[in-house]
Design an enzyme around this catalytic site. Structure first.
Site, PDB file in Angstrom:
ATOM      1  N   SER A 146     -44.848 -29.498  76.249  1.00  0.00           N
ATOM      2  CA  SER A 146     -46.190 -30.708  76.869  1.00  0.00           C
ATOM      3  C   SER A 146     -46.992 -29.184  78.205  1.00  0.00           C
ATOM      4  O   SER A 146     -46.384 -29.155  78.982  1.00  0.00           O
ATOM      5  CB  SER A 146     -46.487 -31.471  76.745  1.00  0.00           C
ATOM      6  OG  SER A 146     -47.370 -32.071  78.204  1.00  0.00           O
ATOM      7  N   TYR A 159     -41.755 -37.897  81.277  1.00  0.00           N
ATOM      8  CA  TYR A 159     -42.026 -37.671  80.248  1.00  0.00           C
ATOM      9  C   TYR A 159     -42.536 -36.167  81.002  1.00  0.00           C
ATOM     10  O   TYR A 159     -41.774 -35.363  80.377  1.00  0.00           O
ATOM     11  CB  TYR A 159     -44.050 -37.955  79.798  1.00  0.00           C
ATOM     12  CG  TYR A 159     -43.872 -37.120  78.542  1.00  0.00           C
ATOM     13  CD1 TYR A 159     -43.463 -36.974  77.755  1.00  0.00           C
ATOM     14  CD2 TYR A 159     -44.832 -36.240  79.031  1.00  0.00           C
ATOM     15  CE1 TYR A 159     -43.432 -36.033  76.734  1.00  0.00           C
ATOM     16  CE2 TYR A 159     -45.768 -36.225  78.004  1.00  0.00           C
ATOM     17  CZ  TYR A 159     -44.786 -35.651  76.196  1.00  0.00           C
ATOM     18  OH  TYR A 159     -45.328 -34.734  75.232  1.00  0.00           O
TER      19      TYR A 159
END
Length: 254
Positions: A146, A159
């Site tokens: 990501s 995350y």
């Protein structure tokens, strides 16, 4: 004069496995690999979605099968890879997210995100690489990271922790596996519209905050990642390992 020839993006006679393949980015990766000629195995915890996805790929002319596997069960992962010929390509895509301020994170939240995004990714890559080595294959490990593995974000502590970890893991994998001809790279997308993320974008304030950071001015789509998956799987990226393809519409350039 002899002109250089572009390495092939085709994946004929190669075998690929995609985790979390029933929908969204995983489904896009599986479809892209199949369209490039790979025989693709779609993996997920439940069989319904991946059976439908594999059937759709076959109906489109691709070679695809579905296999039920919970990648959080490390023993099952090891057995899955040990019981079949090596895959040439792994797309390590299964993952989760629990957005919240760091002050609200519980131990259960931490374990849910880090165990799937880091621990399961690690041991899936390990099992795939061990079979590649045993079968003498020069394969490609592709980990779905990501942009949050390159920057921070509000309410994204778990995350970010997991995706920064994935970047470091991939770099070390690349060094450990280079002598075997096995490459390891990540794809680092911005926010991508999927069945999982679509409800978030119904919040106009959130959507506007995301679009303010994506300099190209639109939410990412699954198709924006499909070419990168094929590229990293193919001979076209033969000298790439230990790096990240950041596909973020300019988010991290600011």
């Amino acid at each position: 004069m002899t002109l250089p020839r572009t390495p092939s993006f085709r994946l004929d006679e190669r075998r690929a496995v995609v985790t979390g393949a029933g929908r969204g980015i995983g489904l896009g990766a599986a479809a892209a690999l199949a369209a490039a000629g790979a025989a693709v195995t779609l993996v997920a915890r439940s069989g319904g979605e991946i059976e439908d996805a594999a059937a759709a790929i076959r109906a489109d002319g691709g070679d695809a099968v579905a296999e039920t596997l919970d990648v959080s069960r490390i023993g099952d992962v090891a057995a899955f890879f040990a019981d079949r010929p090596a895959f040439d390509i792994l797309v390590n895509n299964a993952g989760t997210n629990r957005p919240m301020p760091m002050t609200q994170v519980s131990e259960a939240d931490y374990d849910a995100v880090l165990d799937l995004n880091v621990k399961s990714a690690f041991f899936t890559a390990q099992a795939a690489a061990k079979r590649m080595i045993e079968d003498g294959l020069a394969g490609s490990l592709i980990h779905m990271g990501s942009q949050m593995g390159h920057v921070g974000g509000p309410n994204r502590s778990l995350y970010c922790a997991s995706k920064w970890a994935l970047e470091g893991m991939s770099k070390s994998f690349a060094l450990d596996l280079a002598s075997h001809g096995i490459r390891s790279n990540t794809i680092a997308p911005t926010f991508i519209e999927t069945p999982l993320t679509r409800p978030y974008f119904e919040d106009a304030t959130f959507r506007d905050s995301v679009l303010a950071k994506i300099k190209l001015g639109r939410i990412g789509q699954v198709k924006d990642l499909m070419g990168a998956v094929v590229f990293l799987a193919s001979d076209a990226s033969a000298l790439m390992t230990g790096t990240s393809m950041v596909i973020d519409g300019g988010w991290t350039a600011d």
